[in-house]
Enzyme design. Structure first.
Site, mmCIF file in Angstrom:
data_model
loop_
_atom_site.group_PDB
_atom_site.id
_atom_site.type_symbol
_atom_site.label_atom_id
_atom_site.label_comp_id
_atom_site.label_asym_id
_atom_site.label_seq_id
_atom_site.Cartn_x
_atom_site.Cartn_y
_atom_site.Cartn_z
ATOM 1 C CB ILE A 18 -21.137 32.648 -23.623
ATOM 2 C CG1 ILE A 18 -21.887 33.949 -23.375
ATOM 3 C CG2 ILE A 18 -21.889 31.827 -24.661
ATOM 4 C CD1 ILE A 18 -21.085 35.026 -22.771
ATOM 5 C CB VAL A 19 -24.575 28.618 -22.332
ATOM 6 C CG1 VAL A 19 -25.891 28.123 -21.733
ATOM 7 C CG2 VAL A 19 -24.800 29.057 -23.778
ATOM 8 C CG HIS B 141 -13.038 30.061 -31.358
ATOM 9 N ND1 HIS B 141 -14.112 29.966 -32.199
ATOM 10 C CD2 HIS B 141 -12.844 28.832 -30.838
ATOM 11 C CE1 HIS B 141 -14.554 28.722 -32.181
ATOM 12 N NE2 HIS B 141 -13.813 28.015 -31.373
ATOM 13 C CG LEU C 57 -20.617 39.499 -36.126
ATOM 14 C CD1 LEU C 57 -19.482 38.497 -36.034
ATOM 15 C CD2 LEU C 57 -20.940 39.811 -37.576
ATOM 16 C CB VAL D 199 -18.189 16.296 -16.371
ATOM 17 C CG1 VAL D 199 -19.365 15.354 -16.132
ATOM 18 C CG2 VAL D 199 -18.313 17.548 -15.522
ATOM 19 C CG HIS E 13 -18.908 29.011 -39.003
ATOM 20 N ND1 HIS E 13 -19.181 29.609 -40.202
ATOM 21 C CD2 HIS E 13 -18.879 30.021 -38.084
ATOM 22 C CE1 HIS E 13 -19.316 30.918 -40.007
ATOM 23 N NE2 HIS E 13 -19.124 31.184 -38.742
ATOM 24 C CE1 TYR F 86 -19.259 36.066 -38.599
ATOM 25 C CE2 TYR F 86 -20.534 34.299 -39.598
ATOM 26 C CZ TYR F 86 -19.572 34.726 -38.687
ATOM 27 O OH TYR F 86 -18.929 33.819 -37.884
ATOM 28 C CD1 TRP G 232 -26.091 29.642 -32.461
ATOM 29 C CD2 TRP G 232 -26.186 31.527 -33.683
ATOM 30 N NE1 TRP G 232 -26.186 29.284 -33.778
ATOM 31 C CE2 TRP G 232 -26.239 30.419 -34.554
ATOM 32 C CE3 TRP G 232 -26.224 32.814 -34.221
ATOM 33 C CZ2 TRP G 232 -26.345 30.564 -35.938
ATOM 34 C CZ3 TRP G 232 -26.325 32.960 -35.601
ATOM 35 C CH2 TRP G 232 -26.378 31.844 -36.443
ATOM 36 C CG ASP H 290 -55.706 23.542 -28.061
ATOM 37 O OD1 ASP H 290 -54.628 23.021 -28.423
ATOM 38 O OD2 ASP H 290 -56.513 24.041 -28.864
ATOM 39 C CE1 TYR I 201 -58.438 10.299 -33.596
ATOM 40 C CE2 TYR I 201 -60.774 10.562 -33.128
ATOM 41 C CZ TYR I 201 -59.506 11.101 -33.235
ATOM 42 O OH TYR I 201 -59.305 12.426 -32.978
HETATM 43 C C1 LIG Z 1 -16.198 30.399 -35.909
HETATM 44 C C2 LIG Z 1 -17.410 30.649 -35.086
HETATM 45 C C3 LIG Z 1 -18.057 31.859 -35.183
HETATM 46 C C4 LIG Z 1 -19.172 32.104 -34.427
HETATM 47 N N1 LIG Z 1 -19.756 33.319 -34.509
HETATM 48 C C5 LIG Z 1 -20.793 33.610 -33.732
HETATM 49 C C6 LIG Z 1 -21.351 34.894 -33.742
HETATM 50 O O1 LIG Z 1 -20.857 35.769 -34.441
HETATM 51 N N2 LIG Z 1 -22.440 35.138 -32.993
HETATM 52 C C7 LIG Z 1 -22.980 34.175 -32.213
HETATM 53 O O2 LIG Z 1 -23.971 34.445 -31.562
HETATM 54 N N3 LIG Z 1 -22.476 32.938 -32.157
HETATM 55 C C8 LIG Z 1 -21.395 32.629 -32.891
HETATM 56 N N4 LIG Z 1 -20.861 31.383 -32.869
HETATM 57 C C9 LIG Z 1 -21.511 30.350 -32.054
HETATM 58 C C10 LIG Z 1 -21.128 30.482 -30.598
HETATM 59 O O3 LIG Z 1 -19.754 30.621 -30.489
HETATM 60 C C11 LIG Z 1 -21.554 29.277 -29.786
HETATM 61 O O4 LIG Z 1 -22.832 28.881 -30.134
HETATM 62 C C12 LIG Z 1 -21.498 29.579 -28.293
HETATM 63 O O5 LIG Z 1 -20.265 30.135 -27.962
HETATM 64 C C13 LIG Z 1 -21.736 28.336 -27.482
HETATM 65 O O6 LIG Z 1 -21.569 28.633 -26.119
HETATM 66 P P1 LIG Z 1 -21.608 27.482 -25.045
HETATM 67 O O7 LIG Z 1 -21.347 28.076 -23.729
HETATM 68 O O8 LIG Z 1 -22.843 26.700 -25.218
HETATM 69 O O9 LIG Z 1 -20.463 26.483 -25.482
HETATM 70 P P2 LIG Z 1 -18.818 26.518 -25.241
HETATM 71 O O10 LIG Z 1 -18.357 27.899 -25.291
HETATM 72 O O11 LIG Z 1 -18.302 25.537 -26.149
HETATM 73 O O12 LIG Z 1 -18.771 26.060 -23.752
HETATM 74 C C14 LIG Z 1 -18.968 24.709 -23.387
HETATM 75 C C15 LIG Z 1 -17.966 24.401 -22.319
HETATM 76 O O13 LIG Z 1 -18.186 23.100 -21.822
HETATM 77 C C16 LIG Z 1 -16.919 22.577 -21.466
HETATM 78 N N5 LIG Z 1 -17.009 21.116 -21.380
HETATM 79 C C17 LIG Z 1 -17.359 20.266 -22.367
HETATM 80 N N6 LIG Z 1 -17.286 18.996 -21.932
HETATM 81 C C18 LIG Z 1 -16.900 19.060 -20.645
HETATM 82 C C19 LIG Z 1 -16.646 18.070 -19.646
HETATM 83 N N7 LIG Z 1 -16.756 16.750 -19.884
HETATM 84 N N8 LIG Z 1 -16.279 18.502 -18.425
HETATM 85 C C20 LIG Z 1 -16.156 19.819 -18.132
HETATM 86 N N9 LIG Z 1 -16.358 20.779 -19.042
HETATM 87 C C21 LIG Z 1 -16.733 20.403 -20.278
HETATM 88 C C22 LIG Z 1 -16.039 23.021 -22.613
HETATM 89 O O14 LIG Z 1 -14.675 22.974 -22.294
HETATM 90 C C23 LIG Z 1 -16.547 24.418 -22.853
HETATM 91 O O15 LIG Z 1 -15.819 25.377 -22.149
HETATM 92 C C24 LIG Z 1 -19.703 31.106 -33.584
HETATM 93 C C25 LIG Z 1 -19.069 29.886 -33.500
HETATM 94 C C26 LIG Z 1 -17.928 29.651 -34.229
HETATM 95 C C27 LIG Z 1 -17.262 28.334 -34.091
#
Ligand SMILES: Cc1cc2nc3c(=O)[nH]c(=O)nc-3n(C[C@H](O)[C@H](O)[C@H](O)COP(=O)(O)OP(=O)(O)OC[C@H]3O[C@@H](n4cnc5c(N)ncnc54)[C@H](O)[C@@H]3O)c2cc1C
Length: 822
Positions: free
Chosen positions: A14-15, A48, A52, A174, A225, A259, A358, A545, A651
């Site tokens: 998502i990021v 996955h 929320l 990568v 988690h 939750y 998140w 500052d 100092y």
């Molecule tokens: C069970 C669970 C429930 C959650 N519930 C919530 C919720 O309700 N609300 C909420 O806000 N957050 C929730 N979170 C947290 C949230 O899912 C994560 O913080 C968020 O999805 C992270 O996004 P991201 O894009 O940083 O990471 P990711 O979605 O992990 O994306 C990182 C990407 O980098 C790629 N990558 C890694 N290494 C390499 C490489 N060497 N080369 C190329 N690609 C690479 C991976 O394949 C992956 O696709 C939950 C997490 C879990 C596990």
């Protein structure tokens, strides 16, 4: 036409997706997103995440990130399907402490512009009929919260980016970051290399691995988690279509670390109630090579869920007729302080990270990152999230591990603003530590430092009896002894340990020009001058500052300056701006030195007999520095005072610290010298109106709004941020940091409370304290200028109560500075 930088984003979670959208929307369209897994359910945490989105957070920045995410995703669809369902968010209390905390949170929400309402148990059950109203004491409802569909929102943003020229390459792992001359040049993958001017690692919990390829410590810990789904809940039959998934508010039961959300007629349960389950990155399978398609999903450990399941059935009795149908232990990132990691590597230019984010904050973080990259400065203050905020001691793998695990445990706990982490401590102690322990110091921790807040040795001070009590919340991490220390400082003389404040030494022939350009005040003054000045960013926002002392010829370098700073971000900022010609050096001298603030009307009586140097007002004026010997101890003495009393910052090198303490202590006995702590200090500084950067103001504020225009010399020549300040004065700003006096002297507030003008939230408190010398409770607050006139009546919301207050002229204590300048 300007040449576009080549941007490579690592990770299409998502990021990464949100960042590709925000960058291309700003015209940076040469963007390649490399993803090791498939698109867009990549196998990372976003694939996955139940999604929320609760917006309220004690951090203004994090709340703003969440609010932007809500606004953005609510307006997105993918092939006609929703990306955000605004079902509202409901947090319930089952204990009196939590109910009070929800009142406080309601205030935080109002401070940061999120509308919410406190509900009684029946109202909670009306909103979420599965709730047993008998279990609940009340709730906080935020109607704009809801559910984000992370993979869908990711793809919707990616498609927009692709339309603007970005490309997304799945199944590209990568394997290396290439660089030349301290700059990133390319990204290596298992399918070849990609040239890059800018690399942004959005690799989620894999961040430390990518960081290592760039020589960077990424201080996060992947933790599992638990998330589970029930079998169909009969009471939900027919409530939600498969497409809409949910209609009731997302629910938090933080007293049990749980939750909930609906998945059609099933309930999804997320639990932080289990032991921390850290994951070794080397044990995480790669999404290709026949490995599971979701490397971030580990098998469900049912035993860890037993208590969560029992507690869930108690809160939501309808679950008693269901079972846990499926569950998994999902991995995502935790950090030592709970904030994300955003920013550029200090060692490798062009290598950036946006990790430990998140879904809730994803779009807001991406927007700030894009502003930072394209425009040079994020528009939201990001100092809490800056990758470079940590002290070296906070980057030790064991520290990162221990504190991140602890953050998992505490993620839903009620945390007091002054509450320190308990372990690992002590990490950093000043040379005075042994003496402070002998005096019964009550230590709290900041940036790894043990800092005395008050001393039990002062319990016998006559002033203690006169200190008014305060409410239960404000009494935590406080003692009336602190009040006595404050009063005694104004009457006699006190020793304050100022060692933890960051000190930098700047040397070299180019150092005057360097400091002049980076800061706002006139530094071209004789050796022995000390100047209060500001670091601005390009937009005129106050980055910090500083107190800059010109200490004179260095070791053959021609110039030597000591800079009193706020933290590691200042070192990072100065280092980034060093000229290439080697004419300036910046060194962190904090650990090798120490400082006692000796303040109070008897300070001169204490120090003068110890030295041959003339400490009289005539010979040693205010904002001046001298080298001297106090007894056997060589000191740099600076005549400054953040408490508003006569005195010096003294100092010396760390090896001489104990001797300095003992020398002052012995000499002060006949003057009733005392050791005093941070709690007294904070009250004294607020009585004097001295701002604390990071709390009272940040890079979001310009100097004139913050009441710091006196530190800006527009006529001194060019300096960073000057252009942005042209035309701005204290009269033209749209908001102001003002001083409030609360009607009720015993109503001490803590900071971040909303301030209402004519019954409407108009601003928020930054710092607050009881002013022992003025006998009143005071607070500083940001308010719109139109509402910030003296004598304006306002209210401050504190645990749901509206406390009347009046805007007042400042400073409240010694406005003519008679006590300091004598
Ligand atoms: C069970 C669970 C429930 C959650 N519930 C919530 C919720 O309700 N609300 C909420 O806000 N957050 C929730 N979170 C947290 C949230 O899912 C994560 O913080 C968020 O999805 C992270 O996004 P991201 O894009 O940083 O990471 P990711 O979605 O992990 O994306 C990182 C990407 O980098 C790629 N990558 C890694 N290494 C390499 C490489 N060497 N080369 C190329 N690609 C690479 C991976 O394949 C992956 O696709 C939950 C997490 C879990 C596990």
């Amino acid at each position: 036409m300007t040449v576009q930088p080549k941007v490579v984003i690592v990770g299409a979670g998502i990021v990464g997706c949100a960042l590709s959208d925000e960058l291309t929307a700003r015209g940076w369209t040469d963007v390649t997103v490399l993803e090791q897994g498939p698109l867009f359910a990549t196998g990372g945490s976003s694939s996955h995440a139940p999604g929320l989105v609760f917006q309220t957070n004690s951090s203004k920045t994090m709340t703003e990130f969440a609010s932007y995410t809500v606004r953005k995703y609510a307006a997105l669809t993918l092939d006609g399907q929703w990306c955000f369902r605004q079902v509202g968010g409901l947090e319930v209390a089952t204990t009196a402490q939590r109910l009070a905390e929800l009142n406080r949170k309601h205030g935080l929400a109002a401070s940061w512009g999120v509308a919410g309402a406190l509900l009684d148990p029946e109202q909670c059950a009306a909103l979420h009929p599965l709730l047993d109203a008998g279990q609940v004491l009340g709730g906080l409802h935020v109607p704009t919260d809801g559910l984000a569909k992370a993979v869908r929102a990711g793809e919707a943003q990616a498609r927009r980016a692709i339309e603007r020229g970005a490309r997304f390459l799945p199944h590209h792992t990568v394997t290396g970051i290439e660089s030349a001359g301290g700059r990133v040049t390319a990204v290596a993958t298992d399918r070849g290399g990609f040239p890059a001017d800018v690399v942004v690692s959005c690799a989620g919990f894999w961040g430390p691995k990518i960081g290592r390829m760039a020589g960077l410590t990424v201080p996060l810990v992947p933790l599992a988690h638990q998330y589970a789904r029930t079998t169909p809940v009969p009471a939900l039959a027919g409530h939600n279509s498969e497409a809409l998934e949910a209609s009731k508010p997302i629910l938090r039961h933080q007293d049990r670390d749980l939750y909930y959300r609906e998945h059609g007629d099933r309930i999804g349960i997320g639990s932080y109630a289990h032991r921390p389950l850290p994951v070794d990155l080397d044990d995480v399978a790669h999404p290709s090579a026949g490995a599971p398609s979701m490397p971030s999903m580990l098998p469900f450990t049912a035993a860890d869920f037993e208590q969560a399941w029992a507690d869930s059935q108690e809160l939501l009795p309808a679950l008693a007729r269901t079972k846990v149908e499926e569950g998994f232990n999902g991995i995502f990132s935790f950090t030592a302080d709970g904030f994300p990691l955003m920013g550029e590597s200090p060692q490798l230019r062009g290598f950036w990270v946006a990790e430990a984010v998140w879904v809730t904050h994803s779009a807001g973080v991406a927007k700030a990152m894009a502003e930072w990259l394209v425009e040079g400065t994020p528009r939201t203050d990001v100092h809490e999230c800056d990758l470079n905020r940590f002290e070296p001691v906070q980057l030790a793998p064991s520290y990162v591990h221990q504190r991140s695990c602890q953050n998992f445990v505490e993620v839903y706990d009620i945390i007091h603003p002054l509450q320190p982490m308990e372990e690992p401590r002590p990490l950093r102690v000043s040379p005075f530590h042994a003496r402070q322990r002998e005096l019964g110091a009550h230590f709290l921790e900041a940036a790894g430092w043990e800092r005395p807040h008050w001393y039990e040795a002062n319990a016998g001070l006559a002033e203690v009896a006169s200190i008014p009590g305060r409410g239960a919340w404000a009494s935590r991490y406080w003692s009336p002894i602190a009040g006595a220390e404050a009063l005694a400082t104004r009457e006699r003389v006190a020793m304050y340990d100022m060692t933890p404040l960051k000190r930098l030494e700047v040397t070299g022939p180019g150092s005057l020009a360097f400091l002049q350009y980076l800061t706002t005040n006139q530094l071209d003054k004789p050796v022995g001058s000390v100047t209060y000045t500001l670091l601005l960013d390009e937009t005129g926002g106050v980055r910090s500052d500083l107190t800059v002392a010109r200490l004179g010829p260095g070791h053959g370098s021609g110039e030597r300056w000591q800079v009193g700073a706020n933290g590691n971000l200042d070192l990072d900022w100065l280092t980034r701006h060093l000229p290439d010609d080697g004419s300036v050096q910046v060194r962190d001298i904090t650990a090798g030195t120490c400082c006692i603030g000796l303040w109070g009307p008897r300070a001169r009586d204490l120090v003068q007999p110890l030295t041959e140097t003339d400490f009289s007002h005539q010979a040693f004026g205010y904002f001046k520095a001298k080298q001297a010997y106090l007894g056997n101890v060589p000191v740099t003495a600076m005549r400054l005072s953040y408490v508003g009393e006569l005195g010096w910052e003294l100092y010396t090198t760390a090896d001489c610290g104990p001797k300095l303490w003992d020398t002052l202590w012995a000499a002060g006995q006949s003057l009733d010298v005392l050791a005093a702590g941070r709690s007294a200090f904070n009250s004294l500084r607020l009585e004097k109106g001295y701002r604390s950067w990071g709390t009272d103001l940040t890079a979001e504020h310009n100097p004139f709004e913050a009441g710091l225009g006196f530190a800006v010399r527009m006529d001194k020549g060019d300096f960073l941020g000057r252009q942005a300040l042209l035309g701005i004065t204290e009269e033209t700003v749209s908001r102001r940091l003002v001083c409030l006096l609360l009607d009720d002297p015993q109503a001490v507030v803590m900071g971040k409370e909303p301030v209402y003008v004519d019954g409407v939230p108009a601003g928020y408190v930054t710092s607050a304290a009881y002013g022992y010398s003025i006998g009143a409770s005071l607070a500083y607050a940001w308010l719109p200028r139109a509402a910030a006139g003296p004598a304006t009546r306002v209210t401050v919301e504190y645990f749901g109560e509206q406390l009347p207050a009046t805007i007042t002229e400042e400073p409240l204590f010694d406005p003519k500075m008679a006590r300091i300048r004598r």
